[in-house]
Design a protein around this motif. Structure first.
Motif, PDB file in Angstrom:
ATOM      1  N   ALA A   1       0.682   3.877  -3.130  1.00  0.00           N
ATOM      2  CA  ALA A   1      -0.277   4.939  -2.816  1.00  0.00           C
ATOM      3  C   ALA A   1      -0.087   6.187  -3.664  1.00  0.00           C
ATOM      4  N   ASP A   2       1.151   6.528  -4.003  1.00  0.00           N
ATOM      5  CA  ASP A   2       1.416   7.791  -4.694  1.00  0.00           C
ATOM      6  C   ASP A   2       1.455   7.658  -6.207  1.00  0.00           C
TER       7      ASP A   2
ATOM      8  N   ARG B   1      -1.528  -2.568  -7.110  1.00  0.00           N
ATOM      9  CA  ARG B   1      -2.510  -1.502  -7.337  1.00  0.00           C
ATOM     10  C   ARG B   1      -3.474  -1.883  -8.452  1.00  0.00           C
TER      11      ARG B   1
ATOM     12  N   ARG C   1      -9.835   4.858  -0.938  1.00  0.00           N
ATOM     13  CA  ARG C   1      -9.629   5.981  -1.849  1.00  0.00           C
ATOM     14  C   ARG C   1      -9.903   5.587  -3.286  1.00  0.00           C
TER      15      ARG C   1
ATOM     16  N   GLY D   1      -2.358   9.390   4.838  1.00  0.00           N
ATOM     17  CA  GLY D   1      -2.571   8.178   5.603  1.00  0.00           C
ATOM     18  C   GLY D   1      -2.645   8.395   7.091  1.00  0.00           C
TER      19      GLY D   1
ATOM     20  N   ASN E   1      -8.176  -0.761   4.924  1.00  0.00           N
ATOM     21  CA  ASN E   1      -7.211  -0.383   3.890  1.00  0.00           C
ATOM     22  C   ASN E   1      -7.612   0.971   3.310  1.00  0.00           C
TER      23      ASN E   1
ATOM     24  N   ASP F   1       0.828  -1.206   0.000  1.00  0.00           N
ATOM     25  CA  ASP F   1       0.000   0.000   0.000  1.00  0.00           C
ATOM     26  C   ASP F   1       0.864   1.258   0.000  1.00  0.00           C
ATOM     27  N   SER F   2       1.888   1.276   0.842  1.00  0.00           N
ATOM     28  CA  SER F   2       2.733   2.467   0.939  1.00  0.00           C
ATOM     29  C   SER F   2       3.485   2.725  -0.355  1.00  0.00           C
TER      30      SER F   2
ATOM     31  N   LEU G   1      -5.990   2.964   1.260  1.00  0.00           N
ATOM     32  CA  LEU G   1      -5.740   3.093  -0.175  1.00  0.00           C
ATOM     33  C   LEU G   1      -6.883   2.492  -0.972  1.00  0.00           C
TER      34      LEU G   1
END
Length: 292
Positions: free
Chosen positions: A102-103, A147, A188, A258, A183, A98-99, A185
């Motif tokens: 995420a971007d 993702r 979102r 987050g 979660n 996830d980290s 992410l």
């Protein structure tokens, strides 16, 4: 009296009014919807008059695999080096992925995935189908695939929403419950892909929360509980959740970073009372031996 867990969760989430859809996200997804009239929605698992609450048509649709797909990837396809990085950082492989993902900008990974690893329940009703992942290159990284799988399940839910609306049943907002709501992410992505306000039931046991609302009530009468729901604003870029009245606590999250903050609240969301002053007969605290 026996009940269905996803149906009583709809009562806990206050998602029994027309226009409100509930998605219970776990190993698979169960989508529950009430409507004022019957419509022929392709690929639904059932439509029953009074199936969820009295006086409305209850619809149930679903996705065969959601959390199972995420677990399959981590258990069978995650490189050992990523698992080692997660252990060194003291986090789970899921949080690591996830980290890292995420971007990413929308479409940045260049992949296309279909969430048919366990067949497709709604709307194709074909359990012989299989999952698809297109666009792999030598530059594809594990977080790219991760993702893409998250997005695939979100687009699967969007397909169900589109089927309801095409049949004449409006879907104004979506409420989500279940283990996968942790979660951020994923939440979102769902808000962006489905394009509607997204509410999160702030309870680890939403079915248990909703069960008392359906117990010992005569036909023709319904009762719903007051849930705790966090609203995720739709749109792209930065988003900040707007909290609804909570019982005993309120959580505000900023998905872009987050971070979450939790503040105390009184019953039914009223401000918590200030701490009581000490009783006048309470003796003052004793000084410590090192105070001097």
């Amino acid at each position: 009296m026996g009940t269905i867990d996803a149906h009583v969760t709809a009562a806990a989430a206050r998602s029994v009014a027309p226009g409100r859809m509930l998605a219970v996200l776990g190993t698979s997804t169960c989508l529950i919807m009430n409507a004022e009239a019957y419509r022929d929605v392709p690929g639904v698992c059932g439509a029953v008059d009074g199936g969820v609450t009295t006086g409305a048509w209850g619809y149930e649709a679903g996705q065969s695999g959601v959390g199972d797909i995420f677990a399959w990837y981590v258990d069978n396809a995650l490189p050992a080096s990523y698992a080692q990085r997660a252990r060194e950082r003291g986090i789970s492989p899921y949080d690591l992925l996830d980290s890292l993902a995420a971007d990413q900008p929308v479409g940045g990974h260049g992949l296309l995935a279909l969430d048919w690893h366990s067949g497709n329940r709604s709307v194709l009703m074909d359990h012989e189908l299989s999952g698809v992942l297109l666009g792999l290159t030598l530059a594809t990284r594990p977080e790219d695939i991760w993702r893409a799988l998250l997005e695939a399940t979100a687009f699967g839910a969007r397909t169900v929403v589109a089927a309801f609306e095409a049949a004449g049943i409006r879907v104004d907002e979506l409420t989500v419950a279940g283990g996968l709501t942790r979660n951020r992410l994923l939440m979102r992505i769902y808000a962006d892909v489905i394009g509607r306000p997204l509410h999160v039931v702030d309870s680890d046991q939403p079915a248990a929360l909703g069960r008392p609302s359906t117990r010992r009530w005569p036909p023709g009468r319904t009762r719903t509980c007051r849930p705790r729901r966090r609203r995720w604003a739709r749109g792209t870029g930065r988003r900040t959740t707007r909290t609804r009245p909570a019982a005993w606590r309120t959580t505000t999250c900023t998905p872009s970073t987050g971070s979450c903050t939790t503040t105390s609240a009184g019953r039914h969301g009223r401000p918590a009372p200030p701490p009581r002053p000490p009783h006048p007969l309470t003796p003052p605290p004793r000084p410590s031996p090192d105070s001097g």
